[in-house]
Design a protein around this motif. Structure first.
Motif, PDB file in Angstrom:
ATOM      1  N   VAL A   5       0.955  -1.123  -0.156  1.00 13.48           N
ATOM      2  CA  VAL A   5      -0.073  -0.280   0.229  1.00 13.48           C
ATOM      3  C   VAL A   5       0.948   1.320  -0.099  1.00 13.48           C
ATOM      4  O   VAL A   5       2.049   1.210   0.383  1.00 13.48           O
ATOM      5  N   ASN A   6       0.226   2.448  -0.431  1.00 13.42           N
ATOM      6  CA  ASN A   6       0.792   3.580  -0.451  1.00 13.42           C
ATOM      7  C   ASN A   6       0.333   4.263   0.674  1.00 13.42           C
ATOM      8  O   ASN A   6      -0.968   4.753   0.594  1.00 13.42           O
ATOM      9  N   ALA A   7       0.974   4.552   1.770  1.00 19.89           N
ATOM     10  CA  ALA A   7       0.128   5.148   3.006  1.00 19.89           C
ATOM     11  C   ALA A   7       0.743   6.603   3.434  1.00 19.89           C
ATOM     12  O   ALA A   7       2.284   6.554   3.311  1.00 19.89           O
ATOM     13  N   SER A   8      -0.060   7.628   3.664  1.00 16.47           N
ATOM     14  CA  SER A   8       0.437   8.952   4.103  1.00 16.47           C
ATOM     15  C   SER A   8      -0.008   9.217   5.276  1.00 16.47           C
ATOM     16  O   SER A   8      -1.180   9.446   5.466  1.00 16.47           O
ATOM     17  N   ASP A   9       0.805   9.880   6.324  1.00 17.85           N
ATOM     18  CA  ASP A   9      -0.042  10.091   7.468  1.00 17.85           C
ATOM     19  C   ASP A   9      -0.025  11.606   7.439  1.00 17.85           C
ATOM     20  O   ASP A   9       0.360  12.354   6.612  1.00 17.85           O
ATOM     21  N   PHE A  10      -1.442  11.825   7.992  1.00 22.09           N
ATOM     22  CA  PHE A  10      -1.819  13.236   7.964  1.00 22.09           C
ATOM     23  C   PHE A  10      -2.051  14.039   9.121  1.00 22.09           C
ATOM     24  O   PHE A  10      -2.372  15.091   9.263  1.00 22.09           O
ATOM     25  N   MET A  11      -2.284  13.270  10.227  1.00 20.21           N
ATOM     26  CA  MET A  11      -2.717  13.777  11.657  1.00 20.21           C
ATOM     27  C   MET A  11      -2.518  12.868  12.778  1.00 20.21           C
ATOM     28  O   MET A  11      -2.423  11.799  12.595  1.00 20.21           O
ATOM     29  N   ASP A  12      -2.171  13.562  13.927  1.00 23.85           N
ATOM     30  CA  ASP A  12      -2.273  12.910  15.167  1.00 23.85           C
ATOM     31  C   ASP A  12      -3.379  12.277  15.512  1.00 23.85           C
ATOM     32  O   ASP A  12      -4.379  12.834  15.355  1.00 23.85           O
ATOM     33  N   ASN A  13      -3.171  11.141  16.055  1.00 24.55           N
ATOM     34  CA  ASN A  13      -4.536  10.531  16.615  1.00 24.55           C
ATOM     35  C   ASN A  13      -4.354  10.198  18.109  1.00 24.55           C
ATOM     36  O   ASN A  13      -3.840   9.130  18.497  1.00 24.55           O
ATOM     37  N   VAL A 120      -4.100   8.009   5.337  1.00 22.72           N
ATOM     38  CA  VAL A 120      -4.941   7.773   4.191  1.00 22.72           C
ATOM     39  C   VAL A 120      -4.010   6.765   3.201  1.00 22.72           C
ATOM     40  O   VAL A 120      -2.840   6.921   3.224  1.00 22.72           O
ATOM     41  N   ALA A 121      -4.816   5.705   2.966  1.00 23.67           N
ATOM     42  CA  ALA A 121      -3.903   4.641   2.116  1.00 23.67           C
ATOM     43  C   ALA A 121      -4.735   4.187   1.066  1.00 23.67           C
ATOM     44  O   ALA A 121      -5.976   4.242   1.022  1.00 23.67           O
ATOM     45  N   HIS A 122      -3.954   3.823   0.024  1.00 23.10           N
ATOM     46  CA  HIS A 122      -4.715   2.780  -1.026  1.00 23.10           C
ATOM     47  C   HIS A 122      -3.501   1.871  -1.535  1.00 23.10           C
ATOM     48  O   HIS A 122      -2.484   2.008  -1.288  1.00 23.10           O
ATOM     49  N   ARG A 123      -3.951   0.741  -2.150  1.00 21.42           N
ATOM     50  CA  ARG A 123      -3.026  -0.015  -2.888  1.00 21.42           C
ATOM     51  C   ARG A 123      -2.186   0.456  -3.894  1.00 21.42           C
ATOM     52  O   ARG A 123      -2.559   1.295  -4.560  1.00 21.42           O
ATOM     53  N   THR A 124      -0.895   0.198  -3.757  1.00 23.29           N
ATOM     54  CA  THR A 124       0.145   0.613  -4.718  1.00 23.29           C
ATOM     55  C   THR A 124      -0.020   0.189  -6.035  1.00 23.29           C
ATOM     56  O   THR A 124      -0.609  -0.755  -6.338  1.00 23.29           O
ATOM     57  N   GLY A 125       0.027   0.983  -6.811  1.00 19.56           N
ATOM     58  CA  GLY A 125      -0.205   1.186  -8.357  1.00 19.56           C
ATOM     59  C   GLY A 125      -1.680   1.149  -8.823  1.00 19.56           C
ATOM     60  O   GLY A 125      -2.086   1.197  -9.932  1.00 19.56           O
ATOM     61  N   LEU A 133      -8.649  10.915  -5.445  1.00 11.62           N
ATOM     62  CA  LEU A 133      -7.296  11.646  -5.676  1.00 11.62           C
ATOM     63  C   LEU A 133      -7.685  13.140  -4.835  1.00 11.62           C
ATOM     64  O   LEU A 133      -6.997  13.582  -4.029  1.00 11.62           O
ATOM     65  N   SER A 134      -8.789  13.651  -5.256  1.00 16.22           N
ATOM     66  CA  SER A 134      -9.290  14.889  -4.853  1.00 16.22           C
ATOM     67  C   SER A 134      -9.413  14.883  -3.190  1.00 16.22           C
ATOM     68  O   SER A 134      -8.780  15.684  -2.394  1.00 16.22           O
TER      69      SER A 134
END
Length: 149
Positions: A5-13, A120-125, A133-134
């Motif tokens: 997966v392609n995962a990008s962190d965006f906020m503390d939890n 926020v994550a999605h499968r790589t590729g 995307l938005s």
């Protein structure tokens, strides 16, 4: 960890230790984790990220509560804590309403909050739709904006 997966962190939890407002330790400060050994902990189902973070925190602090009750879902757990069934570790984002209404409180326990990150994550590729995307761009931008405030 093993997912492609392609995962990008965006906020503390931040994860907080919550109790009923009339809990005996409600007004105490700097509570040691060891002083909670006899408390019942209401925990999420296996595989829950919140449960994993709590278990890792307990392991790191050589703490094992004498009693746990497993429940599926934050809403059921919040209701159980409100009526005094025990304590729980929950995301600050899921208990905002209950805290502001005085239906739950947080205990001032040393080492808590346990800070995790939202991703926020999605499968790589995977080619994201324009809407997906938005959404991803919005989430990342909002996370960056909130972290600056």
């Amino acid at each position: 960890n093993n997912l492609d997966v392609n995962a990008s962190d965006f906020m503390d939890n931040p994860l907080l230790l919550v109790a009923a407002p009339d809990h005996s330790m409600a007004k105490m400060k700097n509570i040691s984790l060891d002083s909670l050994i006899d408390e019942t902990f209401v925990v999420r189902e296996p595989g829950s990220g919140t449960r994993l973070a709590m278990e890792r925190f307990f392991l790191d602090h050589n703490f094992k509560p004498k009693s746990t009750v497993e429940m599926a879902g934050n809403e059921v757990i919040k209701q159980a804590i409100e009526v005094g069934l025990g304590l729980s570790v929950l995301s600050a984002h899921t208990i905002e309403l209950e805290l502001s209404a005085g239906r739950l409180i947080t205990l001032d326990v040393i080492g808590i909050p346990i800070v995790r990150r939202w991703y926020v994550a999605h499968r790589t590729g995977k080619r994201l739709t324009p809407t997906a995307l938005s959404f991803k761009q919005f989430v990342l931008a909002e996370g960056e904006r909130k972290s600056k405030n």
